[in-house]
Design a protein around this motif. Structure first.
Motif, PDB file in Angstrom:
ATOM      1  N   VAL A 300      24.154  15.616  62.848  1.00 18.19           N
ATOM      2  CA  VAL A 300      24.476  16.510  63.961  1.00 18.19           C
ATOM      3  C   VAL A 300      25.984  16.724  63.922  1.00 18.19           C
ATOM      4  CG1 VAL A 300      24.384  16.898  66.441  1.00 18.19           C
ATOM      5  CG2 VAL A 300      22.603  15.519  65.336  1.00 18.19           C
ATOM      6  N   THR A 301      26.421  17.978  63.890  1.00 17.69           N
ATOM      7  CA  THR A 301      27.855  18.245  63.754  1.00 17.69           C
ATOM      8  C   THR A 301      28.266  19.444  64.600  1.00 17.69           C
ATOM      9  OG1 THR A 301      29.656  18.581  62.167  1.00 17.69           O
ATOM     10  CG2 THR A 301      27.611  19.777  61.765  1.00 17.69           C
ATOM     11  N   ALA A 302      29.511  19.410  65.086  1.00 13.45           N
ATOM     12  CA  ALA A 302      30.093  20.516  65.847  1.00 13.45           C
ATOM     13  C   ALA A 302      31.562  20.222  66.063  1.00 13.45           C
ATOM     14  CB  ALA A 302      29.383  20.711  67.187  1.00 13.45           C
ATOM     15  N   LYS A 303      32.279  21.195  66.582  1.00 14.36           N
ATOM     16  CA  LYS A 303      33.662  20.981  66.995  1.00 14.36           C
ATOM     17  C   LYS A 303      33.659  20.171  68.287  1.00 14.36           C
ATOM     18  CE  LYS A 303      38.013  23.425  67.890  1.00 14.36           C
ATOM     19  NZ  LYS A 303      38.737  22.636  66.873  1.00 14.36           N
ATOM     20  N   ALA A 304      34.567  19.224  68.398  1.00 15.02           N
ATOM     21  CA  ALA A 304      34.636  18.363  69.578  1.00 15.02           C
ATOM     22  C   ALA A 304      35.560  18.971  70.628  1.00 15.02           C
ATOM     23  CB  ALA A 304      35.146  16.980  69.196  1.00 15.02           C
ATOM     24  N   PRO A 305      35.131  18.994  71.895  1.00 13.24           N
ATOM     25  CA  PRO A 305      36.059  19.443  72.937  1.00 13.24           C
ATOM     26  C   PRO A 305      37.182  18.435  73.141  1.00 13.24           C
ATOM     27  CG  PRO A 305      34.011  18.625  73.907  1.00 13.24           C
ATOM     28  CD  PRO A 305      33.806  18.632  72.424  1.00 13.24           C
ATOM     29  N   ALA A 306      38.344  18.919  73.536  1.00 12.04           N
ATOM     30  CA  ALA A 306      39.457  18.019  73.860  1.00 12.04           C
ATOM     31  C   ALA A 306      39.159  17.330  75.182  1.00 12.04           C
ATOM     32  CB  ALA A 306      40.750  18.812  73.952  1.00 12.04           C
ATOM     33  N   PHE A 307      39.503  16.057  75.283  1.00 16.11           N
ATOM     34  CA  PHE A 307      39.097  15.265  76.447  1.00 16.11           C
ATOM     35  C   PHE A 307      40.238  14.399  76.935  1.00 16.11           C
ATOM     36  CE2 PHE A 307      38.175  12.959  72.572  1.00 16.11           C
ATOM     37  CZ  PHE A 307      38.605  11.667  72.817  1.00 16.11           C
ATOM     38  N   HIS A 415      33.228  27.274  76.210  1.00 20.36           N
ATOM     39  CA  HIS A 415      32.189  26.965  75.228  1.00 20.36           C
ATOM     40  C   HIS A 415      31.360  25.742  75.591  1.00 20.36           C
ATOM     41  CE1 HIS A 415      33.874  30.019  72.638  1.00 20.36           C
ATOM     42  NE2 HIS A 415      35.072  29.455  72.735  1.00 20.36           N
ATOM     43  N   SER A 416      31.328  25.400  76.856  1.00 20.75           N
ATOM     44  CA  SER A 416      30.545  24.258  77.314  1.00 20.75           C
ATOM     45  C   SER A 416      29.112  24.675  77.612  1.00 20.75           C
ATOM     46  CB  SER A 416      31.181  23.676  78.580  1.00 20.75           C
ATOM     47  OG  SER A 416      30.315  22.755  79.216  1.00 20.75           O
ATOM     48  N   VAL A 432      26.911  31.057  73.339  1.00 16.42           N
ATOM     49  CA  VAL A 432      27.960  30.693  74.293  1.00 16.42           C
ATOM     50  C   VAL A 432      28.865  29.608  73.717  1.00 16.42           C
ATOM     51  CG1 VAL A 432      28.409  29.598  76.525  1.00 16.42           C
ATOM     52  CG2 VAL A 432      26.644  31.366  76.330  1.00 16.42           C
ATOM     53  N   MET A 433      28.285  28.604  73.087  1.00 22.49           N
ATOM     54  CA  MET A 433      29.053  27.439  72.666  1.00 22.49           C
ATOM     55  C   MET A 433      29.803  27.657  71.357  1.00 22.49           C
ATOM     56  SD  MET A 433      26.385  24.417  73.791  1.00 22.49           S
ATOM     57  CE  MET A 433      27.549  23.101  73.371  1.00 22.49           C
ATOM     58  N   GLY A 434      29.392  28.627  70.570  1.00 24.61           N
ATOM     59  CA  GLY A 434      30.117  28.933  69.341  1.00 24.61           C
ATOM     60  C   GLY A 434      30.292  27.717  68.452  1.00 24.61           C
ATOM     61  N   PRO A 435      31.521  27.398  68.023  1.00 21.55           N
ATOM     62  CA  PRO A 435      31.717  26.257  67.113  1.00 21.55           C
ATOM     63  C   PRO A 435      31.417  24.907  67.754  1.00 21.55           C
ATOM     64  CG  PRO A 435      33.827  27.111  67.869  1.00 21.55           C
ATOM     65  CD  PRO A 435      32.780  28.087  68.331  1.00 21.55           C
ATOM     66  N   TYR A 436      31.263  24.874  69.084  1.00 24.52           N
ATOM     67  CA  TYR A 436      30.959  23.626  69.789  1.00 24.52           C
ATOM     68  C   TYR A 436      29.449  23.381  69.894  1.00 24.52           C
ATOM     69  CZ  TYR A 436      35.858  23.961  71.103  1.00 24.52           C
ATOM     70  OH  TYR A 436      37.231  24.060  71.075  1.00 24.52           O
TER      71      TYR A 436
END
Length: 458
Positions: A300-307, A415-416, A432-436
């Motif tokens: 499972v892979t995606a761009k990670a949101p900044a947190f 993108h959430s 909606v989420m695109g790369p995320y």
């Protein structure tokens, strides 16, 4: 937040038993909840009346003692946390959080006052719910501190400052530190008060100091004693609306097919996000998963949101931060829907959740999870930029549920899952989420270890 899922291979929802515990001393107490079959995911975590404890010795204002409302004889009768014990690991919890619950039965003129200290944790909130599960949230950064105290989510400060929150039937719009009293409560249909904490410093959610609860009925105040055990049985309110109808729960509608396996979708709002006592500050996408043959793993892979990093409070919102917290969890796709919890040979437990800062990122800021057996852990962990997630060691043949959580989303982050408006539709979530948006693949472990995740995700 129970997951009740049907039409995935077979209808799996059925009555199941709940539990009781008292910090290791409790016994299993059976209860029953009618399951709901259907394609929608219904998450609920509702509480029955508080287990009776010793009567309060607090004198009411004016010397009179108000009557004890049903289910409100002691404070915080129940705690749900994957880390407490197996009985608490229900309703697909995140292993980094703890939920503390108070049933509410409010007569006319009742007010509830919470008096507490800002905890040393990544996130906290006070939330109230009606008997049907519609909630209102007061997240940490919106809680005004008492005079002389500071809120560490509003400005840089040490935790421990004091706050007071009032739940009342007539809050004014925008009134600080106030939430609406749940309407229509009875001893059979309680409202609920929830205190949620994520990533407490020290890693022990059960040790978080709980706010003191004072019930005021027409000017007569009574402080609830702390419950001597947190063993109230858990009941789940019925899911209503289109999901229940499509599932054939009292209706004649035919169930639609579930979203395809390994494609993330947003669950219906009525049965997940605000229905059934889910966290009003959290948005989700979920995916179904059947365990692949032994040589293979699931990626499972995606761009990670900044947190917001760490296990301590920090001011929110903050420039450059997309979410307060995010995680990926894997659980069993059958009631009571626990997250995976594997006992390890050297002691301890590996829970099937990975919090944001426990997740490896590559140079581009992308995460990759490899879901495999405990015997594959060492090989997976040697692959750069890949984070291991476990299948269950005791339920090898079960279906699974994957869940991506976003807690407290910044208004600037588009993108959430929070922005996805179409339920049960992976394509809508991906748009909606695109790369995320999480992409998935089943891959031989040998390919992953020899060539990296890129060879599996083409």
């Amino acid at each position: 937040m129970l997951v009740s899922i049907g039409s995935v291979g077979k209808a799996m929802a059925r009555p199941w038993s709940c539990r009781g515990h008292g910090r290791g001393r409790g016994r299993h107490r059976p209860g029953r909840v009618a399951g709901v079959t259907g394609v929608a995911v219904g998450l609920a975590a509702a509480l029955a009346a508080c287990t009776p404890a010793q009567p309060s010795s607090s004198a009411a204002a004016g010397g009179s003692q108000p009557a004890v409302l049903p289910g409100m004889s002691c404070a915080w009768p129940d705690r749900l946390s994957a880390q407490a014990d197996n009985a608490d690991n229900i309703a697909f919890p995140d292993a980094a959080e703890a939920y503390f619950w108070q049933p509410v039965v409010a007569s006319a003129g009742t007010r509830i006052v919470l008096s507490g200290r800002f905890p040393d944790a990544r996130y906290a909130s006070v939330q109230v719910y009606t008997p049907s599960g519609v909630g209102a949230s007061l997240p940490d950064y919106r809680i005004a501190p008492q005079p002389g105290s500071l809120n560490p989510w509003q400005q840089h400060a040490a935790p421990g400052g004091r706050f007071t929150v009032t739940i009342r039937p007539d809050p004014a719009p925008g009134q600080a530190n106030t939430l609406p009293m749940p309407a229509g409560t009875t001893s059979q249909h309680t409202g609920y008060l929830a205190y949620r904490v994520y990533l407490p410093a020290g890693g022990a959610p059960s040790d978080v100091p709980l706010p003191v609860l004072t019930v005021d009925q027409g000017g007569a105040a009574r402080t609830l004693p702390a419950c001597r055990s947190h063993n109230a049985p858990v009941h789940f309110p019925a899911v209503s609306g289109s999901a229940a109808s499509a599932a054939g729960a009292g209706g004649s509608g035919a169930a639609a097919p579930p979203p395809p396996q390994l494609e993330f979708f947003k669950p219906p709002q009525s049965t997940f996000n605000n229905g059934g006592l889910a966290n009003a500050d959290t948005s989700y996408v979920l995916a179904y998963l059947a365990r692949p043959p032994a040589p293979d793993v699931v990626l499972v892979t995606a761009k990670a949101p900044a947190f917001a990093p760490g296990s301590h409070p920090s001011p929110w919102p903050a420039p450059g931060e997309d979410v307060r917290y995010w995680s990926m969890c894997i659980g069993l796709l059958a009631p009571p829907t626990p997250v995976v919890a594997n006992k390890l040979p050297g002691g301890g437990t590996d829970y099937g959740c990975r919090a944001d800062e426990a997740t490896r990122l590559n140079a581009a800021g992308d995460y990759t999870y490899a879901i495999g057996s405990e015997s594959q852990r060492a090989a997976i962990s040697r692959v750069p930029g890949v984070t291991f997630l476990p299948f269950s060691t005791t339920q090898a043949s079960r279906l699974y549920l994957l869940g991506l959580r976003n807690v407290l989303v910044s208004t600037s982050f588009a993108h959430s899952p929070q922005g996805v408006t179409q339920a049960d539709d992976p394509a809508a979530a991906a748009a909606v989420m695109g790369p995320y948006y999480p992409r998935t693949a089943v891959c031989p472990l040998a390919t992953l270890t020899a060539h990296g995740p890129q060879a599996c995700l083409r």
